[in-house]
Design a protein around this motif. Structure first.
Motif, PDB file in Angstrom:
ATOM      1  N   ALA A   1       0.955  -1.153   0.144  1.00  0.00           N
ATOM      2  CA  ALA A   1       0.014   0.114   0.005  1.00  0.00           C
ATOM      3  C   ALA A   1       1.053   1.208   0.274  1.00  0.00           C
ATOM      4  N   GLU A   2       1.738   1.211   0.897  1.00  0.00           N
ATOM      5  CA  GLU A   2       2.965   2.109   1.002  1.00  0.00           C
ATOM      6  C   GLU A   2       3.428   2.863  -0.452  1.00  0.00           C
ATOM      7  N   GLY A   3       3.823   1.781  -1.077  1.00  0.00           N
ATOM      8  CA  GLY A   3       4.731   1.796  -2.284  1.00  0.00           C
ATOM      9  C   GLY A   3       3.644   1.594  -3.661  1.00  0.00           C
ATOM     10  N   HIS A   4       2.526   1.578  -3.423  1.00  0.00           N
ATOM     11  CA  HIS A   4       1.224   1.674  -4.519  1.00  0.00           C
ATOM     12  C   HIS A   4       1.453   0.436  -5.600  1.00  0.00           C
ATOM     13  N   PHE A   5       1.626  -0.557  -4.928  1.00  0.00           N
ATOM     14  CA  PHE A   5       1.648  -1.848  -5.704  1.00  0.00           C
ATOM     15  C   PHE A   5       0.670  -2.777  -5.316  1.00  0.00           C
ATOM     16  N   GLY A   6       0.270  -3.458  -6.561  1.00  0.00           N
ATOM     17  CA  GLY A   6      -0.574  -4.521  -6.407  1.00  0.00           C
ATOM     18  C   GLY A   6      -0.730  -5.578  -5.475  1.00  0.00           C
ATOM     19  N   LYS A   7      -1.794  -6.232  -5.362  1.00  0.00           N
ATOM     20  CA  LYS A   7      -1.815  -7.445  -4.101  1.00  0.00           C
ATOM     21  C   LYS A   7      -0.894  -8.457  -4.723  1.00  0.00           C
ATOM     22  N   GLU A   8      -0.932  -8.771  -5.954  1.00  0.00           N
ATOM     23  CA  GLU A   8      -0.235 -10.072  -6.588  1.00  0.00           C
ATOM     24  C   GLU A   8       1.333  -9.717  -6.682  1.00  0.00           C
ATOM     25  N   LEU A   9       2.144  -8.668  -6.330  1.00  0.00           N
ATOM     26  CA  LEU A   9       3.346  -8.603  -6.492  1.00  0.00           C
ATOM     27  C   LEU A   9       4.035  -9.362  -5.246  1.00  0.00           C
ATOM     28  N   GLY A  10       5.031 -10.173  -5.564  1.00  0.00           N
ATOM     29  CA  GLY A  10       5.872 -10.757  -4.419  1.00  0.00           C
ATOM     30  C   GLY A  10       6.722 -10.125  -3.719  1.00  0.00           C
ATOM     31  N   GLU A  11       7.156 -10.638  -2.499  1.00  0.00           N
ATOM     32  CA  GLU A  11       7.956  -9.714  -1.881  1.00  0.00           C
ATOM     33  C   GLU A  11       9.337  -9.346  -2.198  1.00  0.00           C
ATOM     34  N   VAL A  12       9.997 -10.217  -2.820  1.00  0.00           N
ATOM     35  CA  VAL A  12      11.289 -10.256  -3.356  1.00  0.00           C
ATOM     36  C   VAL A  12      11.480 -10.191  -4.921  1.00  0.00           C
ATOM     37  N   PHE A  13      12.019  -9.265  -5.398  1.00  0.00           N
ATOM     38  CA  PHE A  13      12.249  -9.227  -6.856  1.00  0.00           C
ATOM     39  C   PHE A  13      13.721  -8.720  -7.311  1.00  0.00           C
ATOM     40  N   ALA A  14      13.857  -8.612  -8.588  1.00  0.00           N
ATOM     41  CA  ALA A  14      15.074  -8.251  -9.107  1.00  0.00           C
ATOM     42  C   ALA A  14      15.337  -6.892  -9.630  1.00  0.00           C
ATOM     43  N   PHE A  15      16.319  -6.209  -9.436  1.00  0.00           N
ATOM     44  CA  PHE A  15      16.637  -4.618 -10.154  1.00  0.00           C
ATOM     45  C   PHE A  15      17.937  -4.764 -10.764  1.00  0.00           C
ATOM     46  N   ASP A  16      17.890  -4.309 -11.953  1.00  0.00           N
ATOM     47  CA  ASP A  16      19.461  -4.631 -12.807  1.00  0.00           C
ATOM     48  C   ASP A  16      19.553  -3.307 -13.344  1.00  0.00           C
ATOM     49  N   SER A  17      21.043  -3.017 -13.587  1.00  0.00           N
ATOM     50  CA  SER A  17      21.475  -2.035 -14.637  1.00  0.00           C
ATOM     51  C   SER A  17      20.920  -0.420 -14.137  1.00  0.00           C
ATOM     52  N   TYR A  18      21.095  -0.318 -12.886  1.00  0.00           N
ATOM     53  CA  TYR A  18      20.457   0.846 -12.183  1.00  0.00           C
ATOM     54  C   TYR A  18      21.572   2.120 -12.183  1.00  0.00           C
ATOM     55  N   ARG A  19      22.903   1.478 -12.347  1.00  0.00           N
ATOM     56  CA  ARG A  19      24.058   2.326 -12.321  1.00  0.00           C
ATOM     57  C   ARG A  19      25.047   1.877 -13.401  1.00  0.00           C
TER      58      ARG A  19
END
Length: 304
Positions: free
Chosen positions: A186-204
């Motif tokens: 709710a704080e991040g305005h994400f849907g209820k289907e999103l899992g807790e752990v994800f991947a983020f790449d190529s940010y720098r």
């Protein structure tokens, strides 16, 4: 100049410089994108790293040169960027299955990889569903490492799939999971289907041949971030693509095919271009129980 012209001009530069040092920055300037974006686009569309294409083309030409016995192996090795005959021989044998000396013999089988050419191919029969999201800046935290673009492995030779397996076994995944706090969706305005752990790449930017990759979570006000890397995600427009569109659920999704279609179909016909600065792989569970993945790309409208 459209995408097709830019890609073919980039290939022309590569082909003109197979006997010289190839400047990746120059390739990117010709293609009107960053080095990272060009390499990623190339690998997703062609399903091979840019460096592998260059290696195959050089060793194809080297095999032709070997047919003329006046050409010394040492000279051919230097011509195509190998510092020693030994390194050239190893690379040649790995590709062709025989040594440069054996390749001089008549009747020996050799491999030839032709010059690449980008052409218009009619696609798009299958629909591509996507959505555009506007998001304010937020933060993520997690386990970060640097990976090579060619082998998708870190400095210890461990690949990204192996890292996921390792953190599942050694308890790091569970520790990440329990580092979340409060109603972070709710704080991040994400849907209820999103899992807790994800991947983020190529940010720098790390180098022209590497990229950063973070296995992590959304950072809410009460997240336990001690020992983790924290990354700022800027306010952005995102194009979001889902593997649910391919009819496969329960984790049986094909990210490679989806990425290929994004770069070879959607990106070339949309009004957007993909920006540097980070991409997400969001792992989700549909309300019916099927597991799927969403790919999030930072985008901006193409400039005329």
């Amino acid at each position: 100049m459209d995408w097709l012209q830019r890609m073919n001009l980039a290939i022309e530069y590569i082909e003109d410089n197979l006997e010289h040092e190839i400047n990746y920055e120059q390739i990117a300037r010709i293609a009107l994108c960053s080095v990272y974006q060009f390499q990623r686009m190339f690998s997703f569309v062609l399903e091979m790293p840019l460096s592998e294409y260059i290696r195959r083309r050089r060793l194809t030409l080297a095999a032709f040169d070997l047919q003329d016995r006046k050409n010394k192996v040492t000279d051919i090795a230097l011509k195509y960027g190998y510092e020693t005959p030994e390194s050239f021989s190893r690379a040649f044998q790995n590709l062709h299955g025989l040594t440069p000396t054996a390749a001089r013999q008549a009747g020996r089988p050799l491999k030839a990889y032709p010059r690449l050419s980008f052409q218009i191919i009619l696609k798009g029969v299958a629909e591509m569903n996507y959505r555009i999201e506007e998001r304010e800046a937020f933060q993520v935290f997690g386990l970060e490492d640097i990976y090579g673009m060619d082998n998708i492995a870190n400095q210890d030779g461990i690949t990204i799939p192996e890292v996921w397996q390792n953190i599942s076994k050694n308890g790091e995944f569970d520790r990440l999971f329990h580092s979340l706090a409060g109603d972070w969706r709710a704080e991040g305005h994400f849907g209820k289907e999103l899992g807790e752990v994800f991947a983020f790449d190529s940010y720098r930017f790390t180098s022209n041949t590497t990229f950063p990759y973070l296995i992590g979570c959304y950072k809410s006000a009460g997240s336990k971030i001690d020992g983790y890397t924290v990354i700022d995600v800027p306010a952005s427009t995102w194009a979001v693509f889902s593997t649910l569109n391919d009819g496969n659920g329960s984790g049986n999704y094909d990210l490679r095919s989806l990425k290929n279609r994004i770069f070879s179909e959607w990106l070339q016909t949309s009004k957007y271009t993909i920006m540097d600065g980070g991409n997400f792989e969001m792992y989700c569970t549909h309300q019916g129980g099927d597991e799927y993945c969403e790919l999030w790309y930072r985008i901006e409208e193409k400039k005329e």
